[in-house]
Design an enzyme around this catalytic site. Structure first.
Site, PDB file in Angstrom:
ATOM      1  NE  ARG A   1       5.247   1.082  14.458  1.00  0.00           N
ATOM      2  CZ  ARG A   1       4.543  -0.008  14.751  1.00  0.00           C
ATOM      3  NH1 ARG A   1       5.132  -1.202  14.725  1.00  0.00           N
ATOM      4  NH2 ARG A   1       3.267   0.079  15.046  1.00  0.00           N
TER       5      ARG A   1
ATOM      6  CG  HIS B   1       2.815   0.212  11.425  1.00  0.00           C
ATOM      7  ND1 HIS B   1       1.740   1.074  11.460  1.00  0.00           N
ATOM      8  CD2 HIS B   1       2.449  -0.870  12.159  1.00  0.00           C
ATOM      9  CE1 HIS B   1       0.772   0.541  12.185  1.00  0.00           C
ATOM     10  NE2 HIS B   1       1.170  -0.642  12.623  1.00  0.00           N
TER      11      HIS B   1
ATOM     12  CG  ASP C   1      -1.616   0.141  14.715  1.00  0.00           C
ATOM     13  OD1 ASP C   1      -1.700  -0.716  13.821  1.00  0.00           O
ATOM     14  OD2 ASP C   1      -0.673   0.193  15.526  1.00  0.00           O
TER      15      ASP C   1
ATOM     16  CD  GLU D   1      -0.758  -6.153  16.411  1.00  0.00           C
ATOM     17  OE1 GLU D   1      -0.820  -5.385  15.421  1.00  0.00           O
ATOM     18  OE2 GLU D   1       0.269  -6.306  17.085  1.00  0.00           O
TER      19      GLU D   1
ATOM     20  CG  HIS E   1      -1.777  -4.399  12.132  1.00  0.00           C
ATOM     21  ND1 HIS E   1      -0.545  -3.933  12.517  1.00  0.00           N
ATOM     22  CD2 HIS E   1      -1.605  -4.893  10.881  1.00  0.00           C
ATOM     23  CE1 HIS E   1       0.331  -4.155  11.554  1.00  0.00           C
ATOM     24  NE2 HIS E   1      -0.292  -4.732  10.548  1.00  0.00           N
TER      25      HIS E   1
END
Length: 224
Positions: free
Chosen positions: A93, A138, A145, A203, A206
């Site tokens: 990301r 990320h 994910d 999460e 994750h």
């Protein structure tokens, strides 16, 4: 004339190929290396907690470090023996995307996706509760994910909450799960941990490679 046309197409193909495979050293496209893994990059769509395509996601494609890809390869091969597989929602990301999340989180009246992604969490508390941060693992390229799917049908297993759902429902140790949901989460956690990934308690989807190659570098090249 035909030779000229063929030459033009050859040049266009070469340029397109080189553009697709031009990444910083140490990174690769997941679909090139692991074609059996399903990807659904939601940040290249409107179906995410912001409600729009996110900055830096120029294509619906997943990029990761070679080390992370190698680990996922082992995981996928083991899962296939159980008629299961991985589905990736996000990999690398760019920092510009994280910056957009931060800007969005500060606009408290922008809540168009609240009902789907954070119905029980106040937007003003997203920073405090650890769902939004100014830096993301990320961006280091070795965080992913993922969920589990039936390998033959591609259907997602029931994990008890959707991907990117902000709330206690998504915590790894959420006690309010059916036996099936609990088993599915445990299967995912166990195999990811086995092959070198550590999880994030809030999460279930994750995971970060424990021995990530760029632990202190936050990249900002676009996903394209």
């Amino acid at each position: 004339m035909k030779k000229t046309i063929l030459l033009i197409f050859s040049i266009l193909f070469l340029v397109s190929f080189q553009k697709k495979d031009t990444l910083p050293n140490g990174f690769s496209y997941v679909d090139n290396k692991l074609p059996t893994i399903i990807t659904e990059i939601r940040y290249h769509s409107k179906d995410n907690f912001v409600g729009k395509k996110i900055d830096g996601y120029e294509k619906s494609i997943c990029i990761l470090t070679n080390e992370a890809i190698a680990a996922l390869d082992k995981i996928q091969k083991e899962l296939i023996t159980k008629n299961l597989g991985l589905k990736i929602y996000d990999g690398y990301r760019p920092q510009q995307a994280v910056n957009e999340f931060v800007r969005w989180a500060r606009v408290l009246n922008d809540t168009i996706m609240k009902q789907k992604y954070y119905p029980n969490v106040k937007k003003k508390n997203l920073f405090r509760d650890g769902y939004i941060a100014s830096k993301s693992g990320h961006s280091r390229g070795s965080t992913v994910d993922v969920t589990l799917v039936n390998f033959e049908t591609g259907e997602e297993l029931d994990m008890g909450s959707p991907w990117d759902f902000f709330g206690k429902e998504s915590w790894v140790k959420n006690p309010n799960l059916t036996p099936k949901q609990k088993k599915n989460r445990q299967t995912l956690q166990k195999i990811m941990n086995k092959h070198g990934f550590r999880s994030y308690s809030k999460e279930w989807w994750h995971f970060t490679l424990k021995n990530e190659p760029y632990p202190k570098t936050y990249f900002n090249f676009p996903v394209k």
